[in-house]
Design a protein around this motif. Sequence first.
Motif, PDB file in Angstrom:
ATOM      1  N   SER A  12       0.849  -1.193   0.000  1.00 15.89           N
ATOM      2  CA  SER A  12       0.000   0.000   0.000  1.00 15.89           C
ATOM      3  C   SER A  12       0.883   1.241   0.000  1.00 15.89           C
ATOM      4  O   SER A  12       1.981   1.237   0.547  1.00 15.89           O
ATOM      5  CB  SER A  12      -0.887  -0.002   1.255  1.00 15.89           C
ATOM      6  OG  SER A  12      -1.525   1.240   1.421  1.00 15.89           O
ATOM      7  N   THR A  81      -0.999  -5.774  -2.913  1.00 14.75           N
ATOM      8  CA  THR A  81      -0.933  -4.445  -3.520  1.00 14.75           C
ATOM      9  C   THR A  81      -2.320  -3.886  -3.796  1.00 14.75           C
ATOM     10  O   THR A  81      -3.251  -4.634  -4.113  1.00 14.75           O
ATOM     11  CB  THR A  81      -0.151  -4.481  -4.851  1.00 14.75           C
ATOM     12  OG1 THR A  81      -0.082  -3.162  -5.413  1.00 14.75           O
ATOM     13  CG2 THR A  81      -0.798  -5.409  -5.864  1.00 14.75           C
ATOM     14  N   PRO A  82      -2.461  -2.570  -3.680  1.00 14.06           N
ATOM     15  CA  PRO A  82      -3.663  -1.927  -4.210  1.00 14.06           C
ATOM     16  C   PRO A  82      -3.494  -1.718  -5.709  1.00 14.06           C
ATOM     17  O   PRO A  82      -2.383  -1.874  -6.242  1.00 14.06           O
ATOM     18  CB  PRO A  82      -3.683  -0.581  -3.475  1.00 14.06           C
ATOM     19  CG  PRO A  82      -2.224  -0.278  -3.258  1.00 14.06           C
ATOM     20  CD  PRO A  82      -1.563  -1.609  -3.019  1.00 14.06           C
ATOM     21  N   TRP A  84      -3.683   0.912  -8.839  1.00  9.98           N
ATOM     22  CA  TRP A  84      -3.698   2.315  -9.254  1.00  9.98           C
ATOM     23  C   TRP A  84      -3.573   2.346 -10.764  1.00  9.98           C
ATOM     24  O   TRP A  84      -2.604   1.848 -11.322  1.00  9.98           O
ATOM     25  CB  TRP A  84      -2.561   3.101  -8.583  1.00  9.98           C
ATOM     26  CG  TRP A  84      -2.760   3.230  -7.101  1.00  9.98           C
ATOM     27  CD1 TRP A  84      -2.080   2.590  -6.114  1.00  9.98           C
ATOM     28  CD2 TRP A  84      -3.741   4.035  -6.442  1.00  9.98           C
ATOM     29  NE1 TRP A  84      -2.559   2.925  -4.877  1.00  9.98           N
ATOM     30  CE2 TRP A  84      -3.589   3.829  -5.046  1.00  9.98           C
ATOM     31  CE3 TRP A  84      -4.733   4.911  -6.881  1.00  9.98           C
ATOM     32  CZ2 TRP A  84      -4.392   4.459  -4.104  1.00  9.98           C
ATOM     33  CZ3 TRP A  84      -5.528   5.540  -5.940  1.00  9.98           C
ATOM     34  CH2 TRP A  84      -5.350   5.318  -4.565  1.00  9.98           C
ATOM     35  N   LEU A  85      -4.591   2.895 -11.426  1.00  9.07           N
ATOM     36  CA  LEU A  85      -4.627   2.938 -12.896  1.00  9.07           C
ATOM     37  C   LEU A  85      -4.490   1.543 -13.492  1.00  9.07           C
ATOM     38  O   LEU A  85      -3.880   1.343 -14.544  1.00  9.07           O
ATOM     39  CB  LEU A  85      -3.529   3.866 -13.434  1.00  9.07           C
ATOM     40  CG  LEU A  85      -3.609   5.323 -12.969  1.00  9.07           C
ATOM     41  CD1 LEU A  85      -2.416   6.112 -13.474  1.00  9.07           C
ATOM     42  CD2 LEU A  85      -4.912   5.966 -13.440  1.00  9.07           C
ATOM     43  N   LYS A  88      -0.316  -2.703 -10.387  1.00  8.06           N
ATOM     44  CA  LYS A  88       0.164  -2.841  -9.015  1.00  8.06           C
ATOM     45  C   LYS A  88       0.850  -1.541  -8.615  1.00  8.06           C
ATOM     46  O   LYS A  88       1.257  -0.748  -9.467  1.00  8.06           O
ATOM     47  CB  LYS A  88       1.118  -4.025  -8.897  1.00  8.06           C
ATOM     48  CG  LYS A  88       2.433  -3.921  -9.668  1.00  8.06           C
ATOM     49  CD  LYS A  88       3.239  -5.210  -9.526  1.00  8.06           C
ATOM     50  CE  LYS A  88       4.608  -5.132 -10.180  1.00  8.06           C
ATOM     51  NZ  LYS A  88       4.567  -4.948 -11.631  1.00  8.06           N
ATOM     52  N   SER A  89       0.992  -1.329  -7.326  1.00  3.44           N
ATOM     53  CA  SER A  89       1.562  -0.072  -6.842  1.00  3.44           C
ATOM     54  C   SER A  89       3.050   0.030  -7.155  1.00  3.44           C
ATOM     55  O   SER A  89       3.729  -0.969  -7.423  1.00  3.44           O
ATOM     56  CB  SER A  89       1.354   0.054  -5.328  1.00  3.44           C
ATOM     57  OG  SER A  89       2.227  -0.816  -4.629  1.00  3.44           O
ATOM     58  N   SER A  90       3.563   1.243  -7.073  1.00  6.89           N
ATOM     59  CA  SER A  90       4.996   1.460  -7.286  1.00  6.89           C
ATOM     60  C   SER A  90       5.815   0.729  -6.224  1.00  6.89           C
ATOM     61  O   SER A  90       6.921   0.258  -6.500  1.00  6.89           O
ATOM     62  CB  SER A  90       5.314   2.963  -7.260  1.00  6.89           C
ATOM     63  OG  SER A  90       4.863   3.558  -6.055  1.00  6.89           O
ATOM     64  N   GLY A 125      -8.841  -3.108  -4.818  1.00  6.27           N
ATOM     65  CA  GLY A 125      -9.004  -1.882  -5.591  1.00  6.27           C
ATOM     66  C   GLY A 125     -10.442  -1.636  -5.983  1.00  6.27           C
ATOM     67  O   GLY A 125     -11.328  -2.433  -5.697  1.00  6.27           O
ATOM     68  N   GLU A 127     -11.141  -0.852  -9.280  1.00  4.27           N
ATOM     69  CA  GLU A 127     -11.049  -0.784 -10.729  1.00  4.27           C
ATOM     70  C   GLU A 127     -10.448  -2.073 -11.257  1.00  4.27           C
ATOM     71  O   GLU A 127      -9.968  -2.902 -10.489  1.00  4.27           O
ATOM     72  CB  GLU A 127     -10.165   0.400 -11.137  1.00  4.27           C
ATOM     73  CG  GLU A 127      -8.787   0.359 -10.498  1.00  4.27           C
ATOM     74  CD  GLU A 127      -8.019   1.667 -10.636  1.00  4.27           C
ATOM     75  OE1 GLU A 127      -7.177   1.733 -11.534  1.00  4.27           O
ATOM     76  OE2 GLU A 127      -8.267   2.588  -9.864  1.00  4.27           O
ATOM     77  N   SER A 165     -14.493   0.768  -0.400  1.00  6.10           N
ATOM     78  CA  SER A 165     -13.368  -0.133  -0.603  1.00  6.10           C
ATOM     79  C   SER A 165     -13.594  -1.404   0.207  1.00  6.10           C
ATOM     80  O   SER A 165     -14.644  -1.584   0.829  1.00  6.10           O
ATOM     81  CB  SER A 165     -12.067   0.562  -0.200  1.00  6.10           C
ATOM     82  OG  SER A 165     -11.821   1.660  -1.071  1.00  6.10           O
TER      83      SER A 165
END
Length: 207
Positions: A12, A81-82, A84-85, A88-90, A125, A127, A165
């Motif tokens: 996260s 991981t969440p 984003w777009l 997986k997250s950075s 997530g 999305e 969420s």
Amino acid sequence: MQQLKALFLNCSLKSSDEVSNTEGLMKDVQVHYKQLGVESEIIRLADYRIAFGVQEDMGSEDQWPSILEKVKAADILIIGTPLWLGEKSSLATLAIERLYGSSSVTNDKGQAVFYNKVGGALVTGNEDGAKHASASLLYGLSHIGYLIPPNVDAYWVGEAGPGASYIEAGRDNEFTKAAVERLAYNTYHLAGLLKNNPIPAEGNTLE
């Protein structure tokens, strides 16, 4: 069966002073691990200073080496991981890159140090992208030596766009609960098999 240890890397982007839906999903897996006698721990990567790079220790104030010691001591590694777009997250990418920095390290048989350990993936997530993120994480783990059991990608993806969420939604999705159970039991079963019957070193050493 010997005592098994599981480690969760929560990727996260939130530090521990904020609620993490990814951690909520991890805690659901921990319920099963506790029943199975598996010792487990969650590490929130956002709480640490983790340098960019593909070495075990990037020096200076890099705190990855202390995390890596726990990774090496664990029989099961779950990366959560969440999304984003749709990705997986950075921090999840950073974790895989830092794990890759140990890809040339060997165990006492000359195999990759992550041999005879199992991996899994958790994704939350609002999305699309859960299967894509899971595929990326599980391939990364497999490539460096982890064995991936069947059905070890558990996820929760709510309605597209803003909305409740995982924790707010009540953590009561039957599909997700079944996936969490399969992940917990399949990682447990395979880790136990490997603990007692490790992969022979014939044909797979790095030396």
